[in-house]
Structures are given as structure tokens and as C-alpha cells.
Design an enzyme around this catalytic site. Structure first.
Site, PDB file in Angstrom:
ATOM      1  N   PRO A 268       0.807  -1.234   0.000  1.00 30.99           N
ATOM      2  CA  PRO A 268       0.000   0.000   0.000  1.00 30.99           C
ATOM      3  C   PRO A 268       0.839   1.283   0.000  1.00 30.99           C
ATOM      4  CG  PRO A 268       0.068  -0.947   2.208  1.00 30.99           C
ATOM      5  CD  PRO A 268       0.864  -1.866   1.322  1.00 30.99           C
ATOM      6  N   CYS A 388       8.175 -10.311   4.563  1.00 32.16           N
ATOM      7  CA  CYS A 388       7.753 -10.376   5.961  1.00 32.16           C
ATOM      8  C   CYS A 388       7.537 -11.849   6.327  1.00 32.16           C
ATOM      9  CB  CYS A 388       6.512  -9.540   6.215  1.00 32.16           C
ATOM     10  SG  CYS A 388       5.100 -10.016   5.233  1.00 32.16           S
TER      11      CYS A 388
END
Lengths: 457, 160
Positions: A268, A388
Site C-alpha cells: 500500500p 515479511c
């Protein structure tokens, strides 16, 4: 008709948790997004907000443990989904939440069951729960192999525990699984183009929030309570919401003013914005995503933060050379799509949804993207790979494979000099790499690798 | 999924009698899905078709109770009784709130998305929301029934 505040207050926190859990199960909604959305709209009192979050995350996190116990008392496949979820939710409170008295849990569960079954199933729920409570001591005493015990205690699937164990050893695997049960803290990243540390702390205080500076990163603050996304300061772009580990990507990239940078899986836009802020609004950060609505998200973020050096555009990271000339960026960041094994505390459903096959499927995509991104790096430029997730399949193996095929790239020996020493000292790090496990700093589990492209002499 | 734009007062569609739905097809299903997404996005507990600009007798209600989302096609009120006064707000009138008198019990006959008729009995808040939405299908707005308006500040102090 609008939902009025008064009508909301009649909402019961356990009913709300049950509805949210059902929505996650049925619609596959991402738990952290849905929990935030409910917290925003449900207007629960502050004490109930904490309980609500704990109930939803706790039940999701312990799902496999709860189901193992429940399967001895009920026929799981013949039980309606809402009833099964209600029993999971109640059992979670009985076994793992000390502050809620057992009789209150049973009473509430019976009321909800009656309401949903026109009175029929109240006594059934009462019977099952009381039966389990009688055997509570015995249930909590489990023996067995390391993986079995850890799986029971922390509700991770076997394969995941073995994968952690193979990668990091038993002791670290246990710490990873345990820390995955601790709800995450909200952290924010200051926008140096809009405010200063003192100013931000004061502004937040005025709005009723308490933020404390991180021990390691100067732009990072930790939120004590409440949702900072609802603050005026967020609206006006004084900060972004981002986990501390993600902030290290900009440290690893270390862009200078006037540079041309590509963030090829940008949405994002958190890391994109951090890079743009570090360049002090100069140069250009091209941030791409493959989905149009996510490109709009990047644009929205850039606008909120007042960063005019961000160019958000649609693009497939697997075929970047169709969009950009070769060797046209000083730094290319590949924040690759991954299984998210480092962010289980934020998205507990990862434990149930991901499989070993997913890791290999993702590895293939990661390799493709890295290969395509490498072509756009200028000679002497930097290629940054981050995920991640933790574990070799999606991280170290991807890099090894890449380096074998691309001898003009080498590990960046200067990476560690760019990372704060407090972070570096936590564990032994290989050259050009940075691995953060979730329990190291109570932040996301994260992997970063910095590579340099050879200069042609 | 699609979130539609909410039509606001004084758009004339809000004060018209809506057309009866005759086609129970995939288009209707899509409308119902969109209405749900729109209602949730705007924090509503009910939504009527004219509020997204559609001339059709379609309304949905979801007050987060055991009924889940109720879909009304061509609803008719066949009985109502009792009286309650409570505050209402409407997605087509942002920031306007007022007390409205409604029946405490209502019996509704309607069709579902497949055209199959059903009867629903509702009490309390559910009855209120159903009545509010069915009014929309006949061009009746809650402002015509408000007995007392609230100032936005009055709603902030925790009374409601």
C-alpha cells in the site's frame, strides 16, 4: 437507516466477536482489517474493545488446540458453524483468559446459543462447556514430542513448527510460536517533511494519544492505546502506520537525494513513502502494483503525506523490462509477495491457510520478480530484496539461486554499517543480510538482503 | 463487490413510488450484493434500492442479530401494532437525526432473491428498521415522521 450509537451500545462484545469470527471464516476476510473495521464502527466502551480484540485474535490463534479438545466432546462435522465457533470462543476464554470467570463465560454462551437457536441449544452448550471445565486440569497437562506439545500450546500446525525448528532450532522455534500469540502493538513512522519528533509527541498528546519513541529507530514511535489511524495527525500526514521491521528496508536501501528508485511491489505504499521521505521529496520513487485499486492506495498515501516525488503506476513486477529501460534505476526494491510467516501475530489465519506447497509456489514468483528487477538496476546500483516471512525457502534460498544465475551481483558488504547497532547485535547476521525474528524486538519477523550490481570497468 | 454511491436528499427518486420487481435473475442478485457492500461501507443497518438510485422495490436490513441479512423484494406490511419512539438517521440525510414513532411489532410479507414468498415478524429495533426501509420504497422519508430533531452536539455527549 443509520446505525445509531445508542443502538450500538446494546451490542454484546461476545456476540460481536462471534459475528466477526464467522465473517472471517466464511468470507476469508483478513482478520486485522476486519477487527479494525469493527472497532471503528462498533463504538464499544474502551474496556470491551480490548476484550473484543483479545477474543477474536485469541480464538483464531488457538483454533487448532481448541478444535483438538472440542473433538473429544462433540461431533465437529455435524455441528453448525456458528455453534462450533461459539464453543471455540467460549473454550478459549475458559482455558486461556484468566480475567473472565468461568460461570460468566458459560452464562453468556448459553444466552447466545438460545438466541440463535430459538431456545433449543442452550442446554447443549451448557453441558459441553461444563463437562470441559470439569476436566480442565487434565486437558492443560499435555505430554508428547516437542512439535506436538508446542503445537498444542501455541496452536501452530506441525509442518510450520518443524519448519521453524529446521531453520532456527528448538529454542528459537518455541520463542517464535509463543510470540506469535502476543497481540501486536501499533507503531508509527514520523514524516520528517511535515513534522519533528517534539512536535509529533505534543500533537498526539493534544489528541489524547500517548506515543513513546522506539529504542532503535529515530523515526519510529510505539502507540500505547487506541487507533492512531483515526487521529487528525494521521489525516494531515504527520506520520504513517508501519511496523518497525518494515522501516529497516529504507535503512538498507539508503537512497540519496535526486536518485531514481523503483519499488516494484509497492502497495500500500508504506515503504515507498519512507524512501521518498528519506530523499527529502527530491528525485523520484516509482511505485508499482499489479492491481489498479492498490495503485490508488499508493497514490492516496503519497497525497496524504505530501510526497510529490512518488509516481504510482500499474505494472507487473514479473515483466518490468516491458515498462522501463534497462539499467535505469539507482535502487530497485523487491518487497516480494510472501507467505507472511513473520506476521502471524497480525494475521493468525495464516497458520491455518498456508501450507508447505505455498512456500514453494511463492518462491517461484519471488525468483521471477527478482530476476526481472535485476535488469533495471544501474551498474554499481543496489538491489534490495525483502519479505515479511521467515525461513530459508522464501529468503536465503531465493538469494542463493539468484546469485548463482547472476554473477554480476554480489552481497552488499556495507549493509550492516547502515543498520542501527542495537538491531544488529541481537543475532549473528550474514554479510548483506538482515533477519529479524518476531520475538527479537516484538516487531514483525522480517528478512532483508542487499545486493550490489558490478560496475563495468 | 461494489460499493455504490448513496443518493442524497433532495434527489427526486427518493420521493417516488418504486416499481414492483418481476425478474428474479442474476442481475437482482448482483444488486443485492452491491446493496449489502454499500450498507456495510456506510455503517448502515438497512438500505433501500432508491438510495442507490434504483427504481425497484428492494430493501435489505441487517441489525447484527440472529436474523443475519434480511432481503426484502416487493415487501408488504400485513399487520402492525404497538408504538415506540426512538432516534433514527438515514444514509440519504447525512448528519440529520430525529425521534420517530413506529410500531413495536410488524408482520411483513415479501419475496426473497429467488422470488419465493416469506413472512417475517419483527419487534423492537428490527421492526423500526424494516418500517424505515419499506417507507423508502413508497417515497416516504423519515423526515416526514420526525417528532423531534436532534442537534449533532446533543448526540456527542453520550446520551445516545
Amino acid at each position: 437507516m443509520y446505525r445509531m450509537k445508542k443502538q450500538r451500545e446494546q451490542e454484546n462484545v461476545r456476540n460481536l466477536a462471534l459475528n466477526t469470527l464467522l465473517k472471517i471464516e466464511k468470507e476469508g476476510a483478513y482478520s486485522n482489517l476486519l477487527v479494525n473495521q469493527v472497532l471503528k464502527t462498533a463504538k464499544l466502551p474502551l474496556t470491551d474493545k480490548g476484550l473484543f480484540t483479545e477474543l477474536v485474535y485469541g480464538t483464531l490463534q488457538r483454533k487448532s488446540t481448541l478444535d483438538e479438545i472440542l473433538s473429544e466432546y462433540i461431533q465437529m462435522n455435524k455441528t453448525a458453524l456458528w455453534l462450533l465457533m461459539l464453543l471455540r470462543l467460549s473454550l478459549y476464554q475458559v482455558l486461556f483468559l484468566d480475567r473472565v470467570p468461568e460461570h460468566a463465560v458459560v452464562h453468556e454462551a448459553v444466552e447466545i446459543a438460545k438466541q440463535r437457536s430459538k431456545g433449543r441449544l442452550g442446554s447443549f452448550v451448557n453441558g459441553v462447556l461444563r463437562n470441559i471445565i470439569r476436566n480442565k486440569e487434565k486437558i492443560l497437562l499435555v505430554s508428547g514430542s516437542f512439535a506436538k506439545q508446542l503445537s498444542f500450546q501455541t496452536a501452530h500446525p506441525f509442518w510450520m513448527i518443524s519448519y521453524f525448528k529446521d531453520n532456527f532450532g528448538e529454542e528459537e522455534a518455541q520463542k517464535i510460536c509463543e510470540s506469535n500469540l502476543i497481540p501486536p502493538k501499533q507503531t508509527i513512522r514520523l514524516n520528517p517533511l511535515r513534522t519533528t519528533r517534539e512536535n509529533l509527541i505534543r500533537k498526539m498528546k493534544e489528541e489524547g494519544f500517548t506515543i513513546t519513541p522506539s529504542d532503535f529507530l529515530k523515526e519510529c514511535f510505539i502507540n500505547k492505546q487506541g487507533n492512531l489511524a483515526l487521529s487528525q495527525a494521521f489525516e494531515t500526514g504527520l506520520f504513517s502506520i508501519q511496523d518497525g521491521s518494515s522501516m529497516l528496508v529504507a535503512y538498507a536501501s539508503d537512497p540519496k537525494e535526486g536518485m531514481k528508485v523503483l519499488d516494484c511491489c509497492g502497495a500500500p505504499g508504506g515503504k515507498t513513502a519512507h524512501l521518498a521521505e528519506r530523499m527529502n521529496g527530491t528525485g523520484m520513487v516509482v511505485s508499482q502494483d499489479i492491481h489498479p485499486h492498490k495503485v490508488r492506495l499508493i497514490q492516496k498515501n503519497a497525497k496524504r503525506l505530501g510526497l510529490k516525488n512518488i509516481v504510482a503506476q500499474l505494472g507487473d513486477a514479473k515483466c518490468l523490462t516491458e515498462q522501463h529501460p534497462l539499467k535505469s534505476f539507482d535502487i530497485v526494491l523487491v518487497d516480494a509477495p510472501c507467505s507472511g510467516l513473520g506476521v502471524i501475530r497480525r494475521k493468525p489465519e495464516i497458520k491455518d491457510e498456508k501450507t508447505m506447497e505455498d512456500l514453494f509456489r511463492l518462491q517461484e514468483i519471488q525468483q521471477q520478480i527478482l530476476q526481472s528487477a535485476a535488469k533495471l538496476v544501474k551498474d554499481g546500483g543496489r538491489l534490495i530484496y525483502s519479505t515479511c516471512t521467515i525461513g530459508a525457502i522464501e529468503n536465503q534460498n531465493v538469494i542463493q539461486h539468484f546469485l548463482l544465475q547472476n554473477p554480476n551481483f554480489t552481497r552488499d558488504s556495507s549493509l550492516h554499517a547502515r543498520i542501527p547497532t542495537g538491531i544488529l547485535n541481537k543475532r549473528v547476521q550474514k554479510e548483506g543480510e538482515l533477519l529479524i525474528l518476531p520475538h527479537d524486538f516484538n516487531s514483525d519477523g522480517f528478512y532483508i538482503c542487499a545486493l550490489v550490481k558490478e560496475r563495468i570497468k | 463487490m461494489a460499493i455504490r454511491e448513496i443518493i442524497k436528499y433532495p434527489n427526486p427518486i427518493l420521493e417516488k413510488e418504486m416499481r414492483i420487481v418481476e425478474q428474479f435473475d442474476s442481475k437482482l442478485k448482483q444488486i443485492l450484493e452491491d446493496m449489502y457492500d454499500t450498507m456495510v461501507a456506510y455503517d448502515g443497518i438497512g438500505l433501500a434500492a432508491p438510495q442507490i438510485g434504483l427504481d425497484a422495490q428492494i430493501a435489505i436490513v441487517d441489525i447484527d442479530d440472529q436474523h443475519g441479512t434480511i432481503e426484502f423484494i416487493n415487501p408488504k406490511i400485513i399487520a402492525q401494532s404497538g408504538s415506540q419512539i426512538d432516534i433514527e438517521g438515514c444514509l440519504s440525510f447525512p448528519n440529520l437525526y430525529g425521534d420517530v414513532r413506529r410500531a413495536t411489532y410488524v408482520k411483513i410479507q415479501a419475496q426473497n432473491r429467488l422470488g419465493k414468498p416469506f413472512i417475517l415478524e419483527a419487534r423492537g429495533l428490527l421492526a423500526r428498521v424494516c418500517l424505515h426501509e419499506i417507507d423508502h420504497l413508497h417515497g416516504i422519508l423519515f423526515t416526514s415522521k420526525v417528532v423531534k430533531y436532534y442537534q449533532p452536539e446533543e448526540l456527542k455527549d453520550g446520551k445516545h
